[in-house]
Design an enzyme around this catalytic site. Structure first.
Site, mmCIF file in Angstrom:
data_model
loop_
_atom_site.group_PDB
_atom_site.id
_atom_site.type_symbol
_atom_site.label_atom_id
_atom_site.label_comp_id
_atom_site.label_asym_id
_atom_site.label_seq_id
_atom_site.Cartn_x
_atom_site.Cartn_y
_atom_site.Cartn_z
ATOM 1 N N HIS A 1 -7.768 13.377 -12.819
ATOM 2 C CA HIS A 1 -8.702 12.713 -12.303
ATOM 3 C C HIS A 1 -8.515 12.153 -12.866
ATOM 4 O O HIS A 1 -8.744 10.580 -11.320
ATOM 5 C CB HIS A 1 -9.419 13.754 -13.300
ATOM 6 C CG HIS A 1 -11.076 13.188 -13.065
ATOM 7 N ND1 HIS A 1 -12.054 13.226 -13.471
ATOM 8 C CD2 HIS A 1 -11.798 12.830 -11.724
ATOM 9 C CE1 HIS A 1 -13.259 13.079 -12.567
ATOM 10 N NE2 HIS A 1 -13.193 12.755 -11.505
ATOM 11 N N HIS B 1 -7.659 16.609 -16.598
ATOM 12 C CA HIS B 1 -8.804 14.897 -16.840
ATOM 13 C C HIS B 1 -7.236 14.149 -16.547
ATOM 14 O O HIS B 1 -7.455 12.876 -15.959
ATOM 15 C CB HIS B 1 -8.878 14.735 -18.683
ATOM 16 C CG HIS B 1 -10.362 15.448 -18.696
ATOM 17 N ND1 HIS B 1 -11.285 15.582 -17.850
ATOM 18 C CD2 HIS B 1 -10.281 16.665 -20.046
ATOM 19 C CE1 HIS B 1 -12.002 16.030 -18.357
ATOM 20 N NE2 HIS B 1 -11.345 16.860 -19.931
ATOM 21 N N HIS C 1 -5.689 21.746 -19.436
ATOM 22 C CA HIS C 1 -7.099 21.259 -19.246
ATOM 23 C C HIS C 1 -6.969 20.175 -19.188
ATOM 24 O O HIS C 1 -7.184 19.198 -18.344
ATOM 25 C CB HIS C 1 -8.839 21.754 -20.579
ATOM 26 C CG HIS C 1 -9.565 21.038 -20.772
ATOM 27 N ND1 HIS C 1 -10.843 21.501 -20.462
ATOM 28 C CD2 HIS C 1 -10.365 19.896 -21.857
ATOM 29 C CE1 HIS C 1 -12.108 21.068 -20.586
ATOM 30 N NE2 HIS C 1 -11.618 19.485 -21.389
ATOM 31 N N GLU C 2 -6.659 19.163 -20.039
ATOM 32 C CA GLU C 2 -6.003 17.336 -20.858
ATOM 33 C C GLU C 2 -5.535 17.822 -19.102
ATOM 34 O O GLU C 2 -5.600 16.623 -18.884
ATOM 35 C CB GLU C 2 -5.684 17.561 -22.152
ATOM 36 C CG GLU C 2 -6.306 17.883 -23.389
ATOM 37 C CD GLU C 2 -8.059 17.263 -23.201
ATOM 38 O OE1 GLU C 2 -7.783 15.973 -22.336
ATOM 39 O OE2 GLU C 2 -8.430 17.728 -23.631
HETATM 40 ZN ZN LIG Z 1 -12.412 17.735 -21.374
#
Ligand SMILES: [Zn+2]
Length: 685
Positions: free
Chosen positions: A480, A477, A473-474
């Site tokens: 991104h 990010h 998940h991180e």
């Molecule tokens: Zn998040």
């Protein structure tokens, strides 16, 4: 300000080390106070120069100049908040309390700067006659809207009223949170050893230490902290005690007296409605949703309703299965909210007999981190090269150069995985610097922070499946930020709307459980064997267990949030909540995830007001986006990956989220994939 300030400021803001990284070792805690003073005044001077310029406003001398202003302040802030979160101490904590309000005053002063707004407003009104790129127009529009939404366009007396409303809302929000905390701290249920039927050791231990903290050595305290109340409701065999505890838990903020939050809710809603009207919006939800992907309350309600109906049906089936278990134990009463967790746990154990301990040997931190890199390689052609010689802010931090297919470094990634006492809890991604192309450009300097237990020297760090998901998940990010490819800093990387920002992260989690990734990386740390398919199937099926319950309790809260913020008037929040729940037909056996008197997300500040829906919105997006790959039959389909990179991971906030998503997917998102993922509809295939 001290005389040392220019030196401290230079030490902190001189990032001429390798790859443009800060010189972490040279930054002393004592540098921050003077560095902030110098950086704030430098930014003020830059803003004034733009606002007071005699030249007619152009994109370059106004918007671009604003984008470039405050570089020193960004650097000082980035280093400071990195330290405050990931490697703090009492001196940094004290400074944090001092700096936070100072920064908020600094930025709101800029937002109220009339001459500055005049220049932006002039440009915005002439935009159609000027030759802007899409990104330039978006940067201008976001800047203009930011000013308007802060009240820059209002007459002076309205501005005064707005400031008074904001101040009162800040006070009410803080009190709301403190009242919930007070109720949580004051309530306890002291039990004896004979009352602990069914409770595992970890719950008994937590209750024993809670009791001794409260001066009741030798006894066991049920408290309202999530880490005790939830396992207590799950495991306690004593229905009457579960009922007492549950009722206290769901009454937080609703107890008569000093800590009663109901009058605060009424006042908060009234003030928010007034603020929205003042700024020209129909209601507070319309104001809050304007710069999101959803855009308006109708779109939010439509999504929530689509999910609500099948979730309620599914929950009814779940309830029937729980009632069977209860009946087999001789409890023939209808399932009550204080029974649900208890019987659900029994059902879960019947259906899926595996433990975390069976899984852990297959999830080694180093291999899972490698798996995250591997997915980045397969999708986007990235390569991660460990930079052994680079010293970061803590010896545990690993630094990587991120390279593209041609071998160019496109960014730096720092991974800070282990828990330590100087780090706050949780997991997050942040940036020392965000990518942009102005003035020679900036490499993204991105970091991930987690809190995995550090193993003893020589043994591998093993993760739970949840931990592995968190890492992915991180890292989503982080990509991104790393893949960002925009011109202007204010639309770089994760600078997107609240209901879009979790797409790159939640989407990335899907690749963790792609079979070829698990076969390669989820291998037993001793034997090197890949995780057995049978175990994996059970784990993945268990992820859908109790989904009706989870969806109902969440969606009920999300629906109430929107109802409050579109309502014309809420005199009596308790009556409003009851009537709204009646109208949507909430099952009696399931309580809302957050009842109004302790709904901190929406009342203890306005971060998630009219925004609680966004968790589910993001899940709609990630499920729909991953199904685009599933439809091709290849989880790493090259042309889909290329579109994903261009329109999601690289686009930042330079394009409207709805437009950019449509460009990736060929259509707007639909909730079908989410309903399937949660197991709320039968898979048609
Ligand atoms: Zn998040």
């Amino acid at each position: 300000m001290t005389a040392a300030s220019p030196i401290a400021f230079e030490r902190i803001s001189d990032w001429s080390g390798s790859y443009g990284l800060p010189n972490f070792a040279a930054v002393e805690d004592d540098d921050f106070r003077p560095a902030f003073d110098a950086a704030l005044s430098a930014h003020d001077a830059e803003i004034e120069a733009i606002a007071q310029s005699e030249a007619a406003p152009t994109f370059e001398n106004t918007i671009e100049a604003l984008e470039l202003a405050g570089k020193g302040l960004s650097r000082v802030s980035a280093l400071f908040f990195n330290r405050a979160g990931a490697h703090t101490n009492p001196a940094i904590q004290e400074l944090e309390r001092e700096i936070a309000p100072q920064l908020s005053r600094h930025y709101s002063r800029i937002a109220m700067n009339k001459p500055l707004f005049q220049r932006i407003d002039t440009l915005f009104r002439r935009a159609s006659t000027l030759d802007f790129t899409t990104e330039q127009f978006r940067v201008l529009e976001r800047s203009w809207k930011g000013f308007v939404r802060s009240g820059a366009n209002l007459a002076e007396e309205d501005q005064t009223r707005l400031a008074a409303i904001n101040e009162r809302l800040a006070t009410l929000g803080a009190r709301f949170g403190q009242n919930v905390l007070a109720d949580e701290q004051s309530w306890q249920l002291l039990l004896d050893k004979t009352d602990l039927d069914g409770l595992p050791d970890f719950v008994r231990d937590a209750m024993a230490s809670a009791a001794s903290d409260r001066g009741a050595d030798g006894r066991y305290a049920v408290t309202l902290s999530r880490s005790i109340i939830e396992p207590f409701l799950t495991f306690s065999e004593q229905r009457d005690l579960r009922e007492t505890a549950f009722k206290a838990w769901t009454a937080r903020g609703e107890n008569p007296g000093d800590t009663d939050n109901r009058p605060l809710i009424a006042e908060i809603l009234k003030l928010r409605a007034e603020k929205a009207k003042l700024l020209g919006y129909e209601n507070f939800a319309a104001y809050k949703l304007e710069d999101t992907m959803a855009k308006n309350p109708d779109a939010v309600n439509a999504l929530l309703q689509t999910v609500w109906e099948p979730a309620v049906r599914h929950a009814a089936d779940e309830e029937a299965a729980l009632a069977d278990i209860a009946a087999a134990e001789g409890n023939n009463e209808p399932i009550a909210p204080w029974d649900w967790r208890h019987y659900a746990e029994k059902l879960r154990r019947q259906r899926f007999d595996f433990t975390e301990e069976e899984l852990k040997p297959y999830f080694q931190l180093d291999r899972i981190a490698e798996a995250a890199f591997d997915v980045g390689g397969r999708l986007f052609g990235l390569d991660f090269e460990r930079l052994e010689g680079v010293k970061a802010y803590h010896p545990d931090v690993r630094t990587f150069a991120v390279k593209n297919r041609s071998g160019d470094t496109i960014g730096i990634f720092l991974a800070d995985y282990f828990a330590r006492s100087s780090k706050r809890s949780g997991a997050w991604m942040s940036a020392f610097a965000s990518q942009h192309r102005l003035e020679g450009g900036q490499l993204p300097l991105i970091y991930n922070v987690m809190n995995f237990a550090k193993p003893r020297e020589g043994s591998p760090a093993l993760l739970s499946l949840d931990d592995a998901r968190t890492l992915f998940h991180e890292f989503g990010h982080a990509l991104h930020g790393l893949l960002s490819d925009v011109t202007y800093p204010s639309v770089s990387g994760t600078s997107v709307s609240r209901d879009f920002v979790e797409l790159p992260s939640q989407l990335y989690e899907h690749w963790l459980t792609v079979p070829e990734i698990l076969r390669k990386h989820a291998v037993h740390y001793r034997t090197g064997e890949p995780i057995p398919q049978q175990l994996l199937d059970k784990v993945l099926a268990a992820a859908r267990f109790n989904a009706g319950f989870a969806t109902v309790e969440y969606t009920a809260s999300a629906l109430i949030d929107i109802a409050y913020h579109t309502a014309a008037d809420v005199e009596d929040p308790a009556a409003f909540e009851a009537a709204s729940l009646e109208a949507i037909g909430k099952p009696a056996a399931i309580e809302m995830r957050h009842r109004s008197p302790h709904f901190l997300h929406i009342f203890s500040g306005d971060g998630y007001s009219a925004g609680y829906y966004s968790y589910m919105w993001s899940e709609v997006l990630d499920a729909d986006a991953f199904s685009a790959f599933e439809e091709t039959g290849d989880a790493f389909d090259a042309s889909m990956a290329e579109r994903l990179r261009t329109h999601v991971y690289s686009a930042g906030g330079a394009v409207d989220p709805e437009e950019t998503y449509t460009a990736f997917r060929g259509r707007l998102p639909t909730p079908e994939a989410l309903l399937k993922k949660r197991g709320l509809v039968q898979d048609a295939a």
